[in-house]
Motif scaffolding. Sequence first.
Motif, PDB file in Angstrom:
ATOM      1  N   ALA A 145      66.237  17.691  40.923  1.00 33.47           N
ATOM      2  CA  ALA A 145      64.804  17.581  40.123  1.00 33.47           C
ATOM      3  C   ALA A 145      64.085  18.741  40.500  1.00 33.47           C
ATOM      4  N   ASP A 146      63.308  19.383  39.543  1.00 36.03           N
ATOM      5  CA  ASP A 146      62.417  20.772  39.658  1.00 36.03           C
ATOM      6  C   ASP A 146      61.149  19.828  39.936  1.00 36.03           C
ATOM      7  N   THR A 147      60.857  19.764  41.150  1.00 40.27           N
ATOM      8  CA  THR A 147      59.518  19.065  41.785  1.00 40.27           C
ATOM      9  C   THR A 147      58.419  19.902  42.329  1.00 40.27           C
ATOM     10  N   ARG A 148      58.733  21.519  42.524  1.00 39.69           N
ATOM     11  CA  ARG A 148      58.153  22.078  43.497  1.00 39.69           C
ATOM     12  C   ARG A 148      56.416  22.224  42.651  1.00 39.69           C
ATOM     13  N   GLU A 149      56.420  22.557  41.432  1.00 37.98           N
ATOM     14  CA  GLU A 149      55.146  22.696  40.675  1.00 37.98           C
ATOM     15  C   GLU A 149      54.415  21.294  40.989  1.00 37.98           C
ATOM     16  N   LEU A 150      55.091  20.169  40.622  1.00 38.89           N
ATOM     17  CA  LEU A 150      54.408  18.793  40.748  1.00 38.89           C
ATOM     18  C   LEU A 150      53.774  18.324  42.022  1.00 38.89           C
ATOM     19  N   VAL A 151      54.606  18.943  43.133  1.00 41.11           N
ATOM     20  CA  VAL A 151      53.974  18.464  44.675  1.00 41.11           C
ATOM     21  C   VAL A 151      52.720  19.518  44.701  1.00 41.11           C
ATOM     22  N   ARG A 152      52.891  20.735  44.312  1.00 37.97           N
ATOM     23  CA  ARG A 152      51.611  21.706  44.549  1.00 37.97           C
ATOM     24  C   ARG A 152      50.434  21.211  43.685  1.00 37.97           C
ATOM     25  N   LEU A 153      50.721  20.663  42.444  1.00 37.04           N
ATOM     26  CA  LEU A 153      49.735  20.087  41.647  1.00 37.04           C
ATOM     27  C   LEU A 153      49.056  18.801  42.385  1.00 37.04           C
ATOM     28  N   ALA A 154      49.732  18.061  42.931  1.00 32.73           N
ATOM     29  CA  ALA A 154      49.318  16.616  43.501  1.00 32.73           C
ATOM     30  C   ALA A 154      48.573  16.914  44.854  1.00 32.73           C
ATOM     31  N   TYR A 155      49.063  18.074  45.388  1.00 34.79           N
ATOM     32  CA  TYR A 155      48.259  18.366  46.653  1.00 34.79           C
ATOM     33  C   TYR A 155      46.846  19.087  46.277  1.00 34.79           C
ATOM     34  N   GLU A 156      46.826  19.908  45.086  1.00 28.22           N
ATOM     35  CA  GLU A 156      45.900  20.374  44.325  1.00 28.22           C
ATOM     36  C   GLU A 156      44.673  19.517  44.124  1.00 28.22           C
ATOM     37  N   LYS A 157      45.197  18.198  43.757  1.00 25.84           N
ATOM     38  CA  LYS A 157      44.342  17.138  43.359  1.00 25.84           C
ATOM     39  C   LYS A 157      43.495  16.513  44.332  1.00 25.84           C
ATOM     40  N   VAL A 158      43.966  16.616  45.803  1.00 22.68           N
ATOM     41  CA  VAL A 158      43.298  16.196  46.910  1.00 22.68           C
ATOM     42  C   VAL A 158      42.831  17.266  47.815  1.00 22.68           C
ATOM     43  N   GLY A 159      42.767  18.769  47.054  1.00 24.73           N
ATOM     44  CA  GLY A 159      41.803  19.673  47.395  1.00 24.73           C
ATOM     45  C   GLY A 159      42.526  20.557  48.604  1.00 24.73           C
ATOM     46  N   ILE A 160      43.874  20.432  48.540  1.00 28.05           N
ATOM     47  CA  ILE A 160      44.657  20.993  49.521  1.00 28.05           C
ATOM     48  C   ILE A 160      45.502  22.150  48.687  1.00 28.05           C
ATOM     49  N   ALA A 161      45.591  23.610  49.082  1.00 29.10           N
ATOM     50  CA  ALA A 161      46.380  24.599  48.697  1.00 29.10           C
ATOM     51  C   ALA A 161      47.660  24.487  49.395  1.00 29.10           C
TER      52      ALA A 161
END
Length: 207
Positions: free
Chosen positions: A48-64
């Motif tokens: 599955a293509d999950t890279r962008e979802l993982v990035r967005l999930a971290y972004e939601k908790v303030g992590i780049a």
Amino acid sequence: SLMSMMRRGTSAVSTYFERSRTYPRTSEVPFTSSSSRNFIFDIDGVLADTRELVRLAYEKVGIAMPSYAWGQPWQQWLYRIAGRDAEKIHYRKNTAYIGMLREARPLAGRDVAAALIDAGAHVGFITSASRDVAPRLLRHLELPHELLLSTSVTAHGRATALRAFATSGTYIDDNPAGRVSAAAASWDFVLYVDDYTQLMKEITWTQ
């Protein structure tokens, strides 16, 4: 349920996959007398293509999320950024990420893995993702989560998982570094390509 089908055997699992088949029929899986029937798939970026979802999930908790962190267990990089709050942040990220899983786009690797299972091959899945996320993603992809071998795996852990699964086989990963893990376990390595026909050809003709 899929779990009860797994207990009943291969024919029941084949029936399960038949209902949502998007890949060629079992007879089209090109096993030869010299083909390996042991296959381990990395999950993220292969099934599955999950890279962008993982990035967005971290972004939601303030992590780049840094680019070097992709494919690594969170313990290997998040503590450098978040210090002693890393575990708490990772838990919050996973909560956000689980809510996004239905948006994960299946890749050709998902259909190849399903076809191999349907054909009676020995298939397993490993991932650097954590155990509270990986089984949910496999269920979203309609793949047996009982075939999940290892989570939060490091490069060394991948080789260990391969050796524990079988003495030889084919490992499929979208990260070229997976070649080192495969070599350490005396396995063949196939670098993932998002094309069903090409991927199936490569992984069934590696030996």
